[in-house]
Scaffold this active site. Structure first.
Site, mmCIF file in Angstrom:
data_model
loop_
_atom_site.group_PDB
_atom_site.id
_atom_site.type_symbol
_atom_site.label_atom_id
_atom_site.label_comp_id
_atom_site.label_asym_id
_atom_site.label_seq_id
_atom_site.Cartn_x
_atom_site.Cartn_y
_atom_site.Cartn_z
ATOM 1 N N ARG A 227 7.716 -17.491 -6.369
ATOM 2 C CA ARG A 227 6.103 -17.798 -6.296
ATOM 3 C C ARG A 227 5.700 -17.494 -5.073
ATOM 4 N NH1 ARG A 227 5.473 -24.366 -5.758
ATOM 5 N NH2 ARG A 227 6.609 -24.106 -7.475
ATOM 6 N N HIS B 214 2.772 -17.776 -17.332
ATOM 7 C CA HIS B 214 2.870 -18.544 -16.003
ATOM 8 C C HIS B 214 2.360 -20.009 -16.069
ATOM 9 C CE1 HIS B 214 3.245 -18.260 -11.529
ATOM 10 N NE2 HIS B 214 2.082 -18.886 -11.343
ATOM 11 N N TYR C 91 -17.697 -19.011 -15.159
ATOM 12 C CA TYR C 91 -19.151 -18.376 -14.616
ATOM 13 C C TYR C 91 -18.785 -16.959 -14.416
ATOM 14 C CZ TYR C 91 -21.039 -23.197 -14.409
ATOM 15 O OH TYR C 91 -21.434 -24.307 -14.473
#
Length: 812
Positions: free
Chosen positions: A28, A74, A118
């Site tokens: 991580r 993931h 967006y």
């Protein structure tokens, strides 16, 4: 039936936390030394590349990429994946962004990116270098979380991404802060290291000068860089790039064009504007952010006739216009977190790239040999084409045809498959020529691949050629300037402290405070002191002045006025013992304020055991530790000795005279010039020849026509003309100024020089009672009078001090 184990909490916690730590360290928070990527970044780049979302094709919705990564590789929250994707697109975070993004991808002001629905994204051009050759068995693969497909454990990373883009992260027990570097410099260092494996750090630093932040700025401190490159840990100073521009009317402005790495621009502007609003420094008229698509620009407009460099230095010291950056170069090396030196990082990367070239060459060699085998079979088939066709026509099916070819003409199964699959139009003379040419090309390639695999020099030559090509393609100029030394920031007090008048109070019990004129005017009747405490210094001074406080045990306490706690006038203020340790029976006996620390004059100091000296002002100038420590201004002869008087005399007063009195009623008058000048840590010379049980009561600077006011321990007040005490010389016994009584004789506790007959005096007793005296109400006494009783010692207490009654402070 499930098995129940008896385990201690320590065992369970230790085991679970160890597993959790290992997971977040490796999976991580920390980058891999080889490709400089954390797992989430690696998975994003791989998934987008696999999906064809590359720089040479159109943009796609970020949400699609995030969904692919989350669904296939993931299994974490979409927000963490999107945040990682956005960060890789921010050109103020990464030196060479790995993602291109259309839409709002955040800003240096800390604004978040628009929602993933967006924005649109694709891999940047340089990302292709991270993924180049991934399909040629160059890296190891593992199954994904649900075992449905494979993902790479590392990317080929054909440029040194760990140093170029840096990394930051916090895991269990480890953190990393690797700054970005210049791609061209790092590749040059790798090429040098390739030829000189024993290269020293100094050799490598000829190429890698230091960090190269995407936001530019100025890095100061070669020593810090060198230590970081040597040990993996070091500190540098990063300051903004600024210019001072002159404006009309003696005005100027500071223009900031580059700020330190990872500093929030909006917060920086806000902090500087707060300094202006709170008047921490005087001189800033306006702070505005004029940044636009042309670049960053913060303008600090200054008032007329302001020390612009002084203001800039203050902002460097008190805002993020200058920061300290700490290297902590930690990365995963061979599955373990390690703090790495520059050479270790470069060496590991070089070894990794050699391995990549080797694996790729083996893959290409196997492919070429497989193809050559097929081509040889096709050429052989074309040479006996009629027989081959006859055999195929006599076969029952494709498999039978292949088996017959293998059996009759000693083709391999692969060759036979290729012959059976051969299309009729390929059976021409032209095709035979092409096959022979292809065979020759393959032979040359195979020879070249074998040469690379058999000779390390050849392998390094290939690697060097590829690295040089990448450097040529992507090299760009350094953005961050490197300066050898960390600049010493000197802040002029005039810049920090506004030129304004304030009221300062020092009390007998050790309280000090400053208040604004406004606060003093609003509540001047309330001093804020306890009932039994009283002020020994209350004056209007400038905030830029300097306050000296002298104690009766020979300690000097210094404070710039602007550093004294600013409180309301009706508040008590701070006690000096909060910062400086004084004895419980130690008292402040005198305070003086000065406009500068270069006054012309000296202090006259007298002790109760009959010593006196002058100390030049320069010898009592405070040092750096004044906030925590008092300074010795006189060395006491004995532990019980006390200072009774501290006076400041300028150069014009040295022609005057001194008058000392002892407790037992003796007075001595002599010229100031008889007192020599000594250093701070000295005792001085004899002032008065005292009897064994006598002590000096006080000292005053006098002139021939002065009148003195005395107070005795029995509460008697006496006026005496200075002329009654003849001028003699230092260290004599003096003359009697009291009439000695057999019963309850008078003893002098204090005296003062009268300003005028009408200026009231104030007597303070040991019970902190205050008694006013009007001198004109009493006649002059001779040397042998004991004066008039004015204080009732039984009800008010024994007098200890007589002084001029404090006048109202003039605010004009």
């Amino acid at each position: 039936m499930s098995k129940i184990e008896n385990l201690t909490l320590e065992e369970v916690m230790g085991d679970r936390f160890a597993r959790y730590s290992k997971s977040i360290i490796q999976e991580r928070a920390l980058p891999d030394i080889r490709d400089g990527l954390k797992p989430v970044q690696r998975r994003i780049l791989y998934a987008m590349n696999k999906d064809g979302n590359t720089y040479d094709k159109g943009f796609r919705k970020s949400a699609k990429s995030v969904g692919n990564v989350m669904g296939n590789f993931h299994p974490h929250g979409d927000s963490s994946i999107y945040e990682a994707l956005v960060r890789m697109s921010q050109d103020w975070k990464l030196r060479e962004p790995l993602i291109e993004m259309h839409g709002n991808n955040g800003s240096m002001d800390g604004d978040p990116a628009a929602a993933m629905r967006y924005t649109e994204a694709r891999l940047s051009r340089i990302s292709t270098e991270m993924l180049r050759d991934i399909d040629k068995d160059t890296v190891d693969w593992v199954l994904n979380f649900d075992d449905t497909e494979y993902e790479p454990t590392v990317l080929p990373s054909r440029f040194p991404n760990l140093l170029v883009n840096g990394s930051t992260g916090i895991s269990a027990g480890y953190a990393t802060d690797i700054p970005p570097h210049n791609l061209g410099e790092v590749i040059d260092a790798i090429l040098y290291l390739q030829k000189h494996p024993q290269a020293s750090l100094d050799d490598l630093m000829e190429f890698v000068k230091g960090p190269d932040f995407p936001t530019g700025g100025i890095v100061q401190g070669i020593d810090g860089i060198k230590k970081a490159y040597e040990t993996g840990h070091g500190k540098i100073v990063v300051r903004s790039k600024t210019t001072i521009e002159k404006l009309r009317g003696n005005k100027s402005q500071i223009v900031v064009t580059e700020i330190p790495y990872e500093v929030n621009k909006a917060q920086l502007v806000k902090r500087m504007d707060e300094i202006r609003l709170n008047k921490k420094i005087d001189g800033i008229a306006e702070v505005r952010d004029q940044s636009d698509r042309e670049g960053l620009s913060i303008v600090i407009e200054l008032k007329r006739d302001v020390d612009s460099q002084g203001v800039l230095n203050y902002l460097f010291k008190n805002t993020d216009l200058q920061i300290s950056y700490s290297f902590n170069m930690v990365a995963i090396n061979h599955m373990r977190p390690e703090r790495l030196s520059l050479k270790t990082i470069l060496t590991s990367y070089l070894e990794f790239q050699q391995e990549i070239v080797k694996k790729r060459t083996k893959y290409n060699l196997n492919k070429a040999m497989d193809r050559q085998h097929i081509v040889e079979g096709l050429i052989k088939a074309l040479s006996i084409l009629d027989k081959v066709i006859k055999t195929i026509r006599a076969s029952e099916n494709r498999k039978d045809a292949r088996d017959n070819l293998v059996k009759e003409y000693q083709f391999s199964e692969k060759q036979a498959d290729a012959i059976v699959a051969l299309q009729l139009y390929r059976l021409t003379n032209t095709d035979v020529t092409e096959l022979e040419k292809e065979s020759q090309d393959l032979s040359e390639k195979i020879a070249e691949y074998n040469k690379i695999l058999g000779d390390d020099k050849e392998l390094n030559r290939v690697l060097a050629k590829e690295l040089k090509a990448i450097a040529k393609e992507y090299r760009n100029d350094r953005k961050t300037e490197i300066q050898e030394k960390v600049a010493d920031i000197k802040i002029n007090t005039d810049v920090i402290v506004p030129d304004e008048d304030v009221i300062v109070l020092v009390s007998h019990d050790g309280y000090i405070k400053r208040s604004s004129i406004r606060s003093f005017t609003a509540s001047s009747d309330e001093s804020g002191l306890k009932d039994e405490d009283y002020a020994i210094f209350t004056e209007k001074v400038n905030a830029r002045d300097h306050l000296f406080m002298f104690t009766n045990k020979g300690n000097l306490i210094y404070r710039p006025v602007f550093e004294i706690t600013d409180v309301k006038w009706k508040d008590t203020g701070e006690h000096i013992s909060q910062t400086i340790g004084l004895d419980s029976d130690e008292e402040i006996i005198a305070s003086y304020s000065f406009t500068s620390l270069k006054e012309a004059g000296c202090f006259l100091i007298a002790t109760d055991d009959g010593y006196i000296k002058r100390v030049n002002f320069d010898d009592l100038t405070p040092g750096r530790t004044y906030k925590k420590h008092a300074y010795t201004y006189i060395k006491m002869k004995a532990a019980e000795s006390r200072v009774v008087s501290v006076d400041f005399i300028d150069d014009n007063e040295t022609k005057k005279e001194l008058l000392l009195t002892s407790k037992m009623g003796l007075a001595l008058r002599f010229a100031i010039e008889e007192v020599s000048t000594y250093g701070a840590r000295t005792t001085g010379v004899k002032s008065m020849n005292l009897k064994d049980d006598d002590r000096v009561a006080n000292l005053a600077i006098v002139q021939e026509d002065d009148v003195l006011g005395f107070i005795t321990q029995r509460g008697s007040f006496k006026k005496l003309a200075v002329s009654e005490v003849s001028a003699t010389s230092r260290a004599r016994r003096g003359v009697n100024i009291l009439r000695e009584l057999k019963r309850e004789p008078h003893r002098i506790v204090d005296f003062t020089v009268l300003k005028s007959e009408d200026s009231p005096l104030e007597v303070i007793t040991d019970r902190r009672k205050f008694h006013d005296i009007i001198p004109s109400d009493y006649s002059l006494g001779g040397r042998y009078s004991n004066g008039s009783f004015v204080v009732d010692v039984t009800t008010e207490g024994t007098p200890v001090i007589i002084r001029q009654k404090p006048e109202e402070i003039s605010l004009n």
